[in-house]
Design an enzyme around this catalytic site. Structure first.
Site, PDB file in Angstrom:
ATOM      1  N   LEU A   1       0.827  -1.197   0.000  1.00 39.08           N
ATOM      2  CA  LEU A   1       0.000   0.000   0.000  1.00 39.08           C
ATOM      3  C   LEU A   1       0.868   1.258   0.000  1.00 39.08           C
ATOM      4  O   LEU A   1       1.775   1.400   0.806  1.00 39.08           O
ATOM      5  CB  LEU A   1      -0.866  -0.016   1.265  1.00 39.08           C
ATOM      6  N   ASP A   2       0.561   2.196  -0.893  1.00 36.12           N
ATOM      7  CA  ASP A   2       1.264   3.488  -0.970  1.00 36.12           C
ATOM      8  C   ASP A   2       2.754   3.327  -1.272  1.00 36.12           C
ATOM      9  O   ASP A   2       3.528   4.256  -1.056  1.00 36.12           O
ATOM     10  CB  ASP A   2       1.136   4.298   0.340  1.00 36.12           C
ATOM     11  N   GLU A   3       3.151   2.166  -1.766  1.00 38.60           N
ATOM     12  CA  GLU A   3       4.586   1.942  -1.923  1.00 38.60           C
ATOM     13  C   GLU A   3       5.004   1.653  -3.360  1.00 38.60           C
ATOM     14  O   GLU A   3       6.147   1.354  -3.615  1.00 38.60           O
ATOM     15  CB  GLU A   3       5.024   0.775  -1.032  1.00 38.60           C
TER      16      GLU A   3
END
Lengths: 279, 279, 279, 279
Positions: free
Chosen positions: B222-224
């Protein structure tokens, strides 16, 4: 293994990249970065190639490249020796200081050989940073005499570029011709707005909400040479002329130093009255 | 004469550009613009070549290119047919509207095939601009069921990309794997600051003076995923959470649309967890 | 408890803020935010005061404020009813779409009462978002007739502002006078550079590295009214006229919408040919 | 007629502006510019008032202001004598040079009394610009001893602020407490991203497209003090760690100098862990 930057400009035609890369491969040069641009309007081709390899005979490489290209091609092989520059100033310190500080700490990408000023105000500062300052007043002499004196100092060195770091005298066409393509100016406006004198006063009176600065090569037409880089900054109704000048100086030094960095890294081509900048 | 964009990535070695341009010349293709990048760390080579010419057998060109390159090379020939996309949304309109308006006026560089939302709020707006809206609630069902329903809609079309235009559900690793490299998200923060929920509240509490947004490819983390583009904007003490959200939305839509434009013009490579963007 | 914004402009003199705040305190109004500016050149005083309180008789407050101020003072009490606007367009959609989308989702800070266009191209789009579109061609009629028809439509509504969202006809002095201080234009250039037609072509030929846009009030002098807001964006040698136009459109809509937001929130004063903007 | 800046902070209540302006009027002071902010969350009131007038007894004015305000109010009367500062450095020159050059040309808004460095590298440069350099190594001694030596130098002067211009040692809570609210740091990251060491390496590995810098007051929590100002700049895949560092330095000096200018002009309030900046 050494590094080499190759700049080529010529009329565009099919197969140029292939021709060029074939010559480089034949010399065992490895392309690290390559940028090219075709000016569709003027049918011009421009490329900047950074490569590595053991090059024994640069003039042979240049010869082979020229053979593979259209007749009017220009080929420039640049090894990474630093540029030599002269800096011309009048009274304002901000651009000069930025240049001299970076010069001092070896982060300018060029060596400042001398500073020439038509006032004495920046002499002590320049010398405190170890650079000779030549004070040449423009007063009580005609422009030709003044410029001859400036030229005499510049010609003591082999300078690649002359940087006008807020030099407030207009140079004659003869002077400009002598250093064609080598003079860089910072103009205190986002050209073509506010050409000429007192741009901040003009900007104040017009009530603009942005001001800016422009670094450009100097040509015969004042403020009209090829633009290298520009930036703007926001202002508001609280800015009088004085505050605009202060904000403007920050932009001016940023723009000039960015232009110099690009030039010293051989990233700028001039094509007619425009530049091609391979960032 | 037609236009062709060629994307190539492979391990770096000497002579790649020469090999590639030789093949193109043999097919009478003229290089209009060429960009390349060598990832020194991972020893990867990436190039984007725009060319023109009469190409009769694209698969032959691809074959010849692959023959001239290291074994693991990827070669992608793209003619200028438009991309097809699906857009996933939740409740916020600002990114969706920007996409649908550009889609309507044929300036998106892609065709929106459908919009899928887990709330009904954006249905009327979407349909008023002529695009089918599929309302699929995530409530009262497990994630696998919800995603299966989403996938069923998406698979009715041959979509090149799935755009998460403020879609506020976390997608499962399985879903992400099914569309690997094809899902683009807009994150309401300048990653890696303020990862996770309520970034504007976090930003307000920290008293930051800039906020931003990040468009990235979606991966398992996530978000990476690989960042495509980011922008920031200044805020001050007058900004409460509400004002930050408002300013943030303007940045979000700017960042997402810029990322989409770059992707739809085939300017983005993914290399590990980073992107190479040939602007 | 309701909210009230008070705008005051008058010749500057000692004690104005004290006088004003004393009147507000006597009416039990609490100042939430106060901004003031003294134009030193023209000796003008400008203040914007946001306050809260139970105000029973606004006209009495206005009377008391006027009594406490120099003779020529202007006092404007604004409660938070929304502004009403008319939008004039020609062929380009980008500014109109931004306005209509925000209008649709109630985030514009104003209500669009009608759109008037001198071409039919934007009719369907406007109507699909629920706003009436009045097609009034300028062809085969003189300017006075054309403007009379436009005025007839506008006068059906009580509009606070007329937004020229890429309306490409020059309005007559008479029309401008009828709506003095109420017409807002987006100019496709960072004024005062590239005044007049084809600014992107001018910019291309000059080889500039930034382009921009300007939102301004319309006065008799074309492109010369008080500037509200301006932004610029960087371009490079890869930008032909077409790419500049595309980048310019993004700036234009950003600048226009920012100006509208400031105006609709009563943050903009006009003083001579300049604006004071309390952000 | 002299100029006076008044800074007031206190708990918010109705009528504060009226009370304050009434006191100023009674002392025949003319308000030139007034800014105020109400922190709705913490119910705090902050105002900055620039005024002119003949003030015979500043302490009487202060007394009267305090009488008119809530008990815990802080009132600060500032005439325009310049601030005195100490600068702490380690090895990097870029922030120090910017400070020293502006100091030399009297455009810093403060006087540099001394530079303290834990390495000798910047000694010659500092002294060439006429400022004493105190070399205090941190090696072979504990932090308390090192800091005692630093404090001894600082206490030779009456400094208003201590500027950490790329000073790479973490100060102890005791040191910070001794100079509470007076220490300004430049952090080489857009906080809160990349807290701690090697932010550019972290940024490189994450593949971000923007880097930035943060100027903040120093508190006990490393990198956690109230943020004064921040800026970011775009980078791309061509930036290795070295290029990021170079671009980062330009941002760092811009951010630090902007913060210093705001502080030296008395435009910054600290409220909890945030700042209020009246630009």
């Amino acid at each position: 293994m050494s590094e080499l930057t190759i700049l080529i400009s010529c009329p565009d035609k099919v197969g140029l990249v292939t021709n060029i890369t074939r010559v480089l491969a034949a010399h065992q040069l490895n392309i690290v970065a390559m940028r090219e641009f075709v000016d569709e309007e003027k049918k011009g081709f421009f490329t900047r190639i950074a490569c590595t390899g053991d090059l024994e005979a640069p003039h042979k490489l240049k010869e082979k490249l020229l053979e593979s290209l259209p007749n009017s091609a220009e080929v420039n092989l640049i090894n990474h020796s630093e540029k030599q520059i002269a800096v011309l100033v009048t009274k304002e310190y901000h651009c000069l200081a930025e240049i001299l500080v970076k010069n001092q700490f070896k982060t300018l990408g060029a060596n400042v050989k001398c500073v020439i000023g038509n006032y004495e105000g920046l002499k002590d500062f320049t010398e405190s940073l170890g650079i000779p300052y030549h004070y040449i007043s423009h007063e009580n002499k005609d422009k030709a005499t003044f410029e001859a004196e400036v030229k005499e100092v510049i010609n003591q060195f082999e300078v690649d570029y002359i940087v006008l770091a807020k030099f407030m005298r207009i140079l004659s066409p003869d002077f400009v011709k002598d250093f064609a393509g080598k003079i860089i100016n910072i103009h205190h406006s986002f050209l073509p707005a506010f050409i000429g004198a007192n741009p901040y006063k003009q900007a104040f009176e017009r009530g603009v909400k942005i001001i800016g600065a422009t670094a450009h090569f100097v040509t015969d037409n004042l403020d009209e040479g090829p633009i290298i880089t520009q930036h703007t900054t926001h202002i508001d109704h609280n800015f009088g002329v004085k505050e605009m000048v202060r904000a403007g100086k920050e932009i001016e030094k940023k723009v000039l130093l960015e232009a110099l960095e690009l030039i010293f890294e051989n990233r700028v081509f001039v094509s007619g009255n425009k530049t091609i900048v391979f960032k």
